[in-house]
Design a protein around this motif. Structure first.
Motif, PDB file in Angstrom:
ATOM      1  N   ARG A  67      24.075  96.901  64.260  1.00 16.18           N
ATOM      2  CA  ARG A  67      23.359  95.668  64.604  1.00 16.18           C
ATOM      3  C   ARG A  67      21.943  95.935  65.126  1.00 16.18           C
ATOM      4  O   ARG A  67      21.068  95.081  64.998  1.00 16.18           O
ATOM      5  CB  ARG A  67      24.162  94.863  65.622  1.00 16.18           C
ATOM      6  CG  ARG A  67      25.470  94.364  65.040  1.00 16.18           C
ATOM      7  CD  ARG A  67      26.202  93.401  65.953  1.00 16.18           C
ATOM      8  NE  ARG A  67      27.473  93.016  65.343  1.00 16.18           N
ATOM      9  CZ  ARG A  67      28.266  92.060  65.808  1.00 16.18           C
ATOM     10  NH1 ARG A  67      27.922  91.387  66.906  1.00 16.18           N
ATOM     11  NH2 ARG A  67      29.401  91.771  65.203  1.00 16.18           N
ATOM     12  N   LEU A 103      26.367  85.014  74.973  1.00 16.21           N
ATOM     13  CA  LEU A 103      27.391  85.205  73.945  1.00 16.21           C
ATOM     14  C   LEU A 103      27.582  83.928  73.137  1.00 16.21           C
ATOM     15  O   LEU A 103      27.552  82.816  73.670  1.00 16.21           O
ATOM     16  CB  LEU A 103      28.721  85.601  74.583  1.00 16.21           C
ATOM     17  CG  LEU A 103      28.708  86.849  75.481  1.00 16.21           C
ATOM     18  CD1 LEU A 103      30.112  87.131  75.992  1.00 16.21           C
ATOM     19  CD2 LEU A 103      28.157  88.055  74.739  1.00 16.21           C
ATOM     20  N   THR A 104      27.787  84.100  71.850  1.00 14.48           N
ATOM     21  CA  THR A 104      27.994  82.962  70.952  1.00 14.48           C
ATOM     22  C   THR A 104      29.304  83.135  70.208  1.00 14.48           C
ATOM     23  O   THR A 104      29.468  84.081  69.430  1.00 14.48           O
ATOM     24  CB  THR A 104      26.843  82.861  69.927  1.00 14.48           C
ATOM     25  OG1 THR A 104      25.592  82.759  70.623  1.00 14.48           O
ATOM     26  CG2 THR A 104      27.036  81.654  69.032  1.00 14.48           C
ATOM     27  N   THR A 154      24.732  94.837  72.322  1.00 10.36           N
ATOM     28  CA  THR A 154      23.560  94.668  71.450  1.00 10.36           C
ATOM     29  C   THR A 154      22.444  93.940  72.183  1.00 10.36           C
ATOM     30  O   THR A 154      21.262  94.322  72.098  1.00 10.36           O
ATOM     31  CB  THR A 154      23.942  93.887  70.174  1.00 10.36           C
ATOM     32  OG1 THR A 154      24.918  94.628  69.443  1.00 10.36           O
ATOM     33  CG2 THR A 154      22.733  93.645  69.296  1.00 10.36           C
ATOM     34  N   GLN A 190      28.303  91.860  70.921  1.00  9.72           N
ATOM     35  CA  GLN A 190      27.182  90.974  71.232  1.00  9.72           C
ATOM     36  C   GLN A 190      26.551  91.359  72.567  1.00  9.72           C
ATOM     37  O   GLN A 190      25.321  91.391  72.711  1.00  9.72           O
ATOM     38  CB  GLN A 190      27.658  89.518  71.285  1.00  9.72           C
ATOM     39  CG  GLN A 190      27.902  88.883  69.934  1.00  9.72           C
ATOM     40  CD  GLN A 190      28.182  87.384  70.060  1.00  9.72           C
ATOM     41  OE1 GLN A 190      27.787  86.741  71.049  1.00  9.72           O
ATOM     42  NE2 GLN A 190      28.848  86.809  69.077  1.00  9.72           N
ATOM     43  N   GLU A 215      33.879  91.550  68.853  1.00 10.23           N
ATOM     44  CA  GLU A 215      32.714  90.691  68.686  1.00 10.23           C
ATOM     45  C   GLU A 215      31.985  90.377  69.992  1.00 10.23           C
ATOM     46  O   GLU A 215      30.779  90.609  70.096  1.00 10.23           O
ATOM     47  CB  GLU A 215      33.103  89.400  67.957  1.00 10.23           C
ATOM     48  CG  GLU A 215      31.946  88.444  67.709  1.00 10.23           C
ATOM     49  CD  GLU A 215      30.835  89.046  66.858  1.00 10.23           C
ATOM     50  OE1 GLU A 215      29.689  88.560  66.938  1.00 10.23           O
ATOM     51  OE2 GLU A 215      31.106  90.021  66.109  1.00 10.23           O
TER      52      GLU A 215
END
Length: 347
Positions: free
Chosen positions: A116, A200-201, A87, A84, A80
């Motif tokens: 994505r 980043l989240t 992307t 992110q 992940e």
């Protein structure tokens, strides 16, 4: 999507434990070739934690620019946060071409990112070039120029497919390690380094790493071997590979094999050469009891010297061999081994 906005060739510079993987340099080498055809530059995308120092090495191997995404959350590879990061880079910098290594990491990261950014991805490529698509003009079909033509084995290696992505950007591919060649290192070469905040989240797709267990490899890396003694179905049995083990020991070589040998359970997958195995470029390659189907030769035909031993004088392996011996390997290999031992002893 405005295709004209997308420019340049980007490569994902894989690093593990703050050490660059060989595939990063191979992708820069191929990326440089593609970029030259397009009149563009090569950008390496470096993702990790405290990795900015690795940009120097990427520059020395040909990168024109390095985009660094540095964040403590990227210390170890996790799908992940890494997805992110890459992307975000693609959305911000809009590369025309994005290349990722077909490693364990790349085979996870590449498809995730391509989904994505709403583009296609050609996996496990063995050849990349700039050309027209369709490759041959067709009445009523627009032929688009300067497309990335991505070639990969299909249907279990029984055929070769060339794929393009003319209507979406970036054009993405994962590339098999060992297929492309890195450029010679230019010590002291520098390039532009851009530090990029991917913002980043953390979400429910983040995983927590509880423990990392380093695998201890039981086999050598055949991609690094200078001499390979490779056996095929014609060797006859797992026990008969002792002949090849003896030959390899006599000349400081490493034993490898064809897909048929792996399928028969005689040798592990790590030793397989070919389209569905590893691509190798040793100084000397012995092909013993190997017929020479295209699925195998595609993985070893760039060897400096190829020596084939096969009882079938019409075997395709002789078409790519520099030296060929027609006869019974059970007689020839022991004689060759003894002769080489005697030669070494004489020195």
């Amino acid at each position: 999507m405005s295709l004209e906005e997308y420019k340049g060739v980007f490569i994902y510079a894989q690093q593990v434990d703050n050490k660059l993987s060989g595939i990063a340099f191979e992708l820069i080498g191929k990326g440089k070739e593609l970029a030259n055809d397009l009149g563009e530059k090569v950008t390496a995308v470096l993702v990790g934690s405290d990795v900015k120092g690795l940009a120097t090495e990427l520059a020395e191997y040909g990168a024109d620019r390095v985009i660094v995404v540095d964040n403590p959350a990227l210390k170890e590879y996790r799908t992940e946060p890494y997805a992110q990061a890459l992307t975000a880079v693609i959305n911000e910098f809009k590369p025309e071409i994005m290349l990722v290594g077909a490693t364990a990491i790349g085979r996870d990261l590449g498809p995730t990112v391509s989904a994505r950014v709403a583009t296609g991805l050609t996996a496990d490529c063995t050849s990349l070039e700039i050309g027209d698509f369709p490759m041959e003009p067709k009445e009523g079909v627009e032929q688009k120029h300067n497309q990335l033509l991505m070639t990969r084995p299909a249907f279990g290696g029984n055929t070769i497919a060339t794929i393009a992505c003319p209507d979406n950007r970036p054009q993405m591919a994962t590339v098999r390690p060992g297929v492309m060649q890195k450029l010679p290192k230019e010590a002291g070469r520098t390039c532009e380094v851009v530090e990029f905040d991917a913002k980043l989240t953390e979400n429910n797709k983040y995983v927590e790493i509880l423990n990392i267990v380093k695998e201890v490899a039981e086999t050598v890396d055949i991609m690094e071997a200078k001499i390979l003694v490779s056996g095929g179905r014609g060797v006859g049995s797992a026990d008969n590979f002792k002949l090849l083990d003896d030959l390899a020991a006599a000349i400081g070589g490493t034993v490898s094999c064809s897909r048929a040998v792996v399928d028969s359970g005689w040798k592990p997958k790590d030793l397989q050469v070919g389209q569905t195995g590893k691509t190798v470029r040793p100084q000397v390659y012995f092909a013993i009891g190997i017929s020479g189907a295209i699925q195998h030769t595609a993985g070893m035909e760039e060897s400096d010297i190829i020596i084939a031993i096969n009882k079938d004088e019409t075997a395709p392996i002789f078409d790519v061999a520099d030296y060929g011996i027609v006869g019974d390997l059970n007689k020839i290999v022991p004689q060759l081994t003894e002769a080489l031992k005697a030669e070494v002893a004489a020195k």
